[in-house]
Motif scaffolding. Structure first.
Motif, PDB file in Angstrom:
ATOM      1  N   LYS A 132       0.815  -1.223   0.000  1.00 22.34           N
ATOM      2  CA  LYS A 132       0.000   0.000   0.000  1.00 22.34           C
ATOM      3  C   LYS A 132       0.843   1.265   0.000  1.00 22.34           C
ATOM      4  CE  LYS A 132      -4.050  -2.087   0.353  1.00 22.34           C
ATOM      5  NZ  LYS A 132      -3.590  -3.504   0.344  1.00 22.34           N
ATOM      6  N   ARG A 133       2.088   1.168   0.446  1.00 23.95           N
ATOM      7  CA  ARG A 133       2.938   2.360   0.479  1.00 23.95           C
ATOM      8  C   ARG A 133       3.319   2.784  -0.930  1.00 23.95           C
ATOM      9  NH1 ARG A 133       7.433  -0.102   4.372  1.00 23.95           N
ATOM     10  NH2 ARG A 133       6.738  -1.957   3.234  1.00 23.95           N
ATOM     11  N   ARG A 134       3.636   4.071  -1.092  1.00 24.69           N
ATOM     12  CA  ARG A 134       4.046   4.575  -2.403  1.00 24.69           C
ATOM     13  C   ARG A 134       5.563   4.584  -2.567  1.00 24.69           C
ATOM     14  NH1 ARG A 134       1.180   3.350  -5.775  1.00 24.69           N
ATOM     15  NH2 ARG A 134       1.845   4.991  -7.228  1.00 24.69           N
ATOM     16  N   HIS A 135       6.278   4.445  -1.471  1.00 19.64           N
ATOM     17  CA  HIS A 135       7.737   4.350  -1.530  1.00 19.64           C
ATOM     18  C   HIS A 135       8.152   3.216  -0.591  1.00 19.64           C
ATOM     19  CE1 HIS A 135      11.751   6.163  -2.439  1.00 19.64           C
ATOM     20  NE2 HIS A 135      12.073   5.471  -1.358  1.00 19.64           N
ATOM     21  N   VAL A 136       8.992   2.306  -1.106  1.00 19.29           N
ATOM     22  CA  VAL A 136       9.332   1.102  -0.343  1.00 19.29           C
ATOM     23  C   VAL A 136      10.836   0.860  -0.412  1.00 19.29           C
ATOM     24  CG1 VAL A 136       8.981  -1.391  -0.135  1.00 19.29           C
ATOM     25  CG2 VAL A 136       7.078   0.067  -0.807  1.00 19.29           C
ATOM     26  N   GLU A 137      11.399   0.425   0.715  1.00 18.66           N
ATOM     27  CA  GLU A 137      12.802   0.002   0.776  1.00 18.66           C
ATOM     28  C   GLU A 137      12.838  -1.481   1.117  1.00 18.66           C
ATOM     29  OE1 GLU A 137      14.580   4.255   2.461  1.00 18.66           O
ATOM     30  OE2 GLU A 137      13.942   2.678   3.854  1.00 18.66           O
ATOM     31  N   VAL A 138      13.573  -2.251   0.328  1.00 18.39           N
ATOM     32  CA  VAL A 138      13.648  -3.700   0.536  1.00 18.39           C
ATOM     33  C   VAL A 138      15.117  -4.105   0.639  1.00 18.39           C
ATOM     34  CG1 VAL A 138      13.042  -5.986  -0.335  1.00 18.39           C
ATOM     35  CG2 VAL A 138      11.514  -4.042  -0.764  1.00 18.39           C
ATOM     36  N   CYS A 139      15.413  -4.965   1.620  1.00 17.88           N
ATOM     37  CA  CYS A 139      16.781  -5.432   1.858  1.00 17.88           C
ATOM     38  C   CYS A 139      16.857  -6.932   1.591  1.00 17.88           C
ATOM     39  CB  CYS A 139      17.193  -5.118   3.297  1.00 17.88           C
ATOM     40  SG  CYS A 139      18.855  -5.650   3.722  1.00 17.88           S
ATOM     41  N   PRO A 140      17.047  -7.341   0.336  1.00 15.18           N
ATOM     42  CA  PRO A 140      17.084  -8.777   0.038  1.00 15.18           C
ATOM     43  C   PRO A 140      18.219  -9.510   0.723  1.00 15.18           C
ATOM     44  CG  PRO A 140      17.709  -7.476  -1.890  1.00 15.18           C
ATOM     45  CD  PRO A 140      17.190  -6.514  -0.879  1.00 15.18           C
ATOM     46  N   GLU A 141      19.356  -8.836   0.939  1.00 11.63           N
ATOM     47  CA  GLU A 141      20.472  -9.474   1.631  1.00 11.63           C
ATOM     48  C   GLU A 141      20.086  -9.819   3.066  1.00 11.63           C
ATOM     49  OE1 GLU A 141      25.077  -8.296   2.657  1.00 11.63           O
ATOM     50  OE2 GLU A 141      24.257  -7.710   0.700  1.00 11.63           O
ATOM     51  N   GLY A 142      19.356  -8.909   3.711  1.00 15.01           N
ATOM     52  CA  GLY A 142      18.862  -9.192   5.051  1.00 15.01           C
ATOM     53  C   GLY A 142      17.891 -10.354   5.053  1.00 15.01           C
ATOM     54  N   GLY A 143      17.043 -10.433   4.010  1.00 15.20           N
ATOM     55  CA  GLY A 143      16.111 -11.543   3.901  1.00 15.20           C
ATOM     56  C   GLY A 143      16.818 -12.880   3.776  1.00 15.20           C
ATOM     57  N   VAL A 144      17.893 -12.914   3.006  1.00 21.30           N
ATOM     58  CA  VAL A 144      18.663 -14.151   2.830  1.00 21.30           C
ATOM     59  C   VAL A 144      19.298 -14.574   4.158  1.00 21.30           C
ATOM     60  CG1 VAL A 144      20.709 -15.146   1.746  1.00 21.30           C
ATOM     61  CG2 VAL A 144      19.105 -13.802   0.374  1.00 21.30           C
ATOM     62  N   ILE A 145      19.858 -13.619   4.891  1.00 22.64           N
ATOM     63  CA  ILE A 145      20.476 -13.946   6.185  1.00 22.64           C
ATOM     64  C   ILE A 145      19.431 -14.501   7.145  1.00 22.64           C
ATOM     65  CG2 ILE A 145      21.590 -12.963   8.226  1.00 22.64           C
ATOM     66  CD1 ILE A 145      23.047 -11.028   6.333  1.00 22.64           C
ATOM     67  N   VAL A 146      18.250 -13.891   7.174  1.00 26.95           N
ATOM     68  CA  VAL A 146      17.186 -14.366   8.058  1.00 26.95           C
ATOM     69  C   VAL A 146      16.753 -15.777   7.668  1.00 26.95           C
ATOM     70  CG1 VAL A 146      14.734 -14.039   8.558  1.00 26.95           C
ATOM     71  CG2 VAL A 146      16.315 -12.145   8.862  1.00 26.95           C
ATOM     72  N   GLN A 147      16.673 -16.056   6.380  1.00 28.08           N
ATOM     73  CA  GLN A 147      16.320 -17.414   5.943  1.00 28.08           C
ATOM     74  C   GLN A 147      17.360 -18.422   6.410  1.00 28.08           C
ATOM     75  OE1 GLN A 147      15.882 -16.798   1.680  1.00 28.08           O
ATOM     76  NE2 GLN A 147      13.649 -16.868   1.841  1.00 28.08           N
ATOM     77  N   ARG A 148      18.635 -18.064   6.318  1.00 26.65           N
ATOM     78  CA  ARG A 148      19.699 -18.966   6.756  1.00 26.65           C
ATOM     79  C   ARG A 148      19.665 -19.156   8.269  1.00 26.65           C
ATOM     80  NH1 ARG A 148      24.412 -16.477   2.784  1.00 26.65           N
ATOM     81  NH2 ARG A 148      23.698 -17.521   0.877  1.00 26.65           N
ATOM     82  N   LEU A 149      19.380 -18.075   8.987  1.00 20.70           N
ATOM     83  CA  LEU A 149      19.247 -18.197  10.437  1.00 20.70           C
ATOM     84  C   LEU A 149      18.074 -19.092  10.805  1.00 20.70           C
ATOM     85  CD1 LEU A 149      19.919 -14.537  11.665  1.00 20.70           C
ATOM     86  CD2 LEU A 149      21.380 -16.535  11.998  1.00 20.70           C
ATOM     87  N   ALA A 150      16.947 -18.912  10.118  1.00 19.59           N
ATOM     88  CA  ALA A 150      15.773 -19.742  10.394  1.00 19.59           C
ATOM     89  C   ALA A 150      16.087 -21.209  10.153  1.00 19.59           C
ATOM     90  CB  ALA A 150      14.600 -19.286   9.526  1.00 19.59           C
ATOM     91  N   ASN A 151      16.823 -21.503   9.083  1.00 18.04           N
ATOM     92  CA  ASN A 151      17.211 -22.883   8.791  1.00 18.04           C
ATOM     93  C   ASN A 151      18.101 -23.454   9.876  1.00 18.04           C
ATOM     94  OD1 ASN A 151      19.648 -24.585   7.370  1.00 18.04           O
ATOM     95  ND2 ASN A 151      17.663 -25.164   6.543  1.00 18.04           N
ATOM     96  N   ARG A 152      19.079 -22.675  10.319  1.00 12.71           N
ATOM     97  CA  ARG A 152      19.987 -23.148  11.369  1.00 12.71           C
ATOM     98  C   ARG A 152      19.238 -23.357  12.685  1.00 12.71           C
ATOM     99  NH1 ARG A 152      25.827 -21.623  11.612  1.00 12.71           N
ATOM    100  NH2 ARG A 152      26.637 -21.735   9.493  1.00 12.71           N
ATOM    101  N   ILE A 153      18.368 -22.429  13.033  1.00 14.18           N
ATOM    102  CA  ILE A 153      17.622 -22.540  14.289  1.00 14.18           C
ATOM    103  C   ILE A 153      16.710 -23.759  14.259  1.00 14.18           C
ATOM    104  CG2 ILE A 153      15.825 -21.440  15.682  1.00 14.18           C
ATOM    105  CD1 ILE A 153      17.136 -18.726  14.870  1.00 14.18           C
ATOM    106  N   THR A 154      16.076 -24.007  13.117  1.00 12.70           N
ATOM    107  CA  THR A 154      15.186 -25.157  12.986  1.00 12.70           C
ATOM    108  C   THR A 154      15.951 -26.475  13.108  1.00 12.70           C
ATOM    109  OG1 THR A 154      13.679 -23.904  11.562  1.00 12.70           O
ATOM    110  CG2 THR A 154      13.508 -26.297  11.494  1.00 12.70           C
ATOM    111  N   GLU A 155      17.109 -26.562  12.448  1.00 13.60           N
ATOM    112  CA  GLU A 155      17.854 -27.821  12.405  1.00 13.60           C
ATOM    113  C   GLU A 155      18.771 -28.031  13.614  1.00 13.60           C
ATOM    114  OE1 GLU A 155      19.905 -28.276   8.735  1.00 13.60           O
ATOM    115  OE2 GLU A 155      18.085 -28.143   7.498  1.00 13.60           O
ATOM    116  N   ASP A 156      19.342 -26.950  14.148  1.00 17.26           N
ATOM    117  CA  ASP A 156      20.363 -27.085  15.190  1.00 17.26           C
ATOM    118  C   ASP A 156      19.899 -26.602  16.557  1.00 17.26           C
ATOM    119  OD1 ASP A 156      22.010 -27.862  13.055  1.00 17.26           O
ATOM    120  OD2 ASP A 156      22.702 -25.806  12.745  1.00 17.26           O
ATOM    121  N   GLY A 157      18.774 -25.900  16.611  1.00 17.93           N
ATOM    122  CA  GLY A 157      18.330 -25.298  17.859  1.00 17.93           C
ATOM    123  C   GLY A 157      18.940 -23.932  18.069  1.00 17.93           C
ATOM    124  N   GLY A 158      18.325 -23.170  18.968  1.00 15.33           N
ATOM    125  CA  GLY A 158      18.852 -21.847  19.265  1.00 15.33           C
ATOM    126  C   GLY A 158      17.820 -20.766  19.055  1.00 15.33           C
TER     127      GLY A 158
END
Length: 414
Positions: free
Chosen positions: A258-284
């Protein structure tokens, strides 16, 4: 109840148009500006993400590579530099999550962008004071840091002279040693090199410095905002809205935006996905603390130099560049395999963690008027809604049912 009991025990102890064909007349003395104008002349306007990446982390001229930007003599001061209480409470949070996970025998503390090492130092002091609570757990420290200069500062803070640089630059661990509290510590350039295993991940003022793409809604749809040479002043840069869609503008915008101006950080999204994977598989768990919002703000891209706002395009490489973290985007990128909580304001998080009680304990044990004044001033800076109390937000990712979680709800322990 497990978090309540754990915290009770722990607190008891601590209580526009293109112009790329313009003649190049870069400002003298600014090698980064010459580098950027040459790049733009060769390939056309560059994305804000590419601009940030070059300015901040270029291996030869990058701001983070060349500078020690923290503290009173730098360009900004972070919460750990303001008060020891901040790091102490995060140390309690880490121990609480480790206890809640059943006290795994291996416990990795992983910090992204550790600054001068102040936060890790305060956390490790808590770990040392609560050594009995840790039992026989094998605790290790892992720092993800791209700046060789800052890694030296961190090593001095955390190990004294007990660290060594790896023999080869190609080694995943480029520095290693032993902390002053006797724990093994290692430095890495990226998350993928950090060993797998139960880990508590901390990212304090890390995601705000990752490169963002900027987009503007127009009558013809979403268009990307890019960096170009100013045709009227070829030694300067300007922001332009490109006339045609880019790959980023077609892939990174949500259909219901809905916003008319948007900032997106795909690199941050990738890091969060990797963290989610590690947390799911290894705990933490992961704790992210930063300037941020929950998908409501628009134009937050800014620069800081000498503790003051600075034009993001002026003298590139001489100032820090940052953009508020969009936690709604991080939550979406984390997916359904982890439980996400927040964002909550820094004021609420620290008060839920017991900052008021901890301040009173320190004041009771401190007779020096100057030190007392510093403690009170630091508390005010961290919690005052008009200062850092509301601007900074805390967000967590966990691999278990998220209630109750220290810091994210009032546990009534004060």
């Amino acid at each position: 109840m497990r978090t309540v009991r754990a915290l009770q025990r722990l607190r008891g102890v601590l209580s526009q148009s293109f112009s790329s064909s313009s003649a190049e007349k870069p400002m003298p003395g600014n090698s980064m500006l010459r580098h950027l104008t040459s790049k733009i002349k060769a390939t056309g306007p560059i994305s804000v993400a590419e601009y940030m990446r070059e300015v901040l982390t270029n291996p030869v001229m990058g701001y983070y590579v060349q500078n020690d930007m923290l503290g009173p003599d730098g360009d900004f001061i972070t919460s750990p530099e303001i008060s020891q209480i901040f790091g102490e409470l995060l140390g309690i949070w880490c121990l609480s999550e480790w206890m809640g996970a059943g006290k795994p025998s291996r416990f990795q503390l992983v910090e992204f962008g550790p600054g001068r090492g102040s936060l890790a130092n305060d956390i490790l002091r808590v770990f040392s004071q609560l050594r009995g609570a840790l039992g026989g757990a094998a605790v290790s420290v892992h720092l993800v840091e791209v700046s060789p200069k800052l890694s030296q500062v961190q090593a001095q803070c955390l190990t004294g002279d007990q660290s060594q640089v790896s023999a080869s630059e190609d080694e995943p661990v480029y520095r290693h040693g032993t902390t002053t509290t006797g724990l093994p510590i290692s430095w890495y350039r990226n998350l993928d090199d950090v060993p797998r295993g139960f880990s508590i991940y901390l990212a304090h003022e890390f995601f705000d410095a990752l490169p963002i793409h900027k987009f503007q809604g127009t009558e013809k749809g979403w268009r990307e905002v890019m960096v170009d040479i100013d045709p009227d002043e070829p030694g300067k840069l300007r922001l332009v809205i490109v006339p045609a869609p880019t790959l980023a503008s077609t892939q990174l915008i949500q259909a219901d935006e809905k916003r008319r101006h948007v900032e997106v950080c795909p690199e941050g999204g990738v890091i969060v996905q990797r963290l989610a994977n590690r947390i799911t598989e290894d705990g933490g768990a992961a704790l992210i603390a930063d300037y941020g919002h929950d998908g409501t703000k628009m134009d937050t891209f800014r620069g800081f130099k000498g503790h003051k706002l600075h034009d993001v395009l002026a003298s590139p490489g001489s100032a820090d560049l940052t953009a508020d973290v969009d936690y709604s985007y991080l939550r979406r990128m984390a997916g359904a395999t982890v439980a996400c909580m927040g964002p909550v304001s820094q004021k609420d998080f620290l008060k839920n963690m017991g900052i008021d009680t901890r301040l009173q304990v320190l004041l009771r044990n401190c007779a020096d008027p100057s030190t007392r004044a510093q403690l009170i001033q630091g508390y005010d800076m961290l919690t005052n809604p008009l200062k850092m109390g509301e601007r900074f937000q805390f967000f967590t990712m966990l691999n278990h049912t998220p209630l109750p979680v220290a810091g994210f709800s009032e546990l009534g322990l004060s």
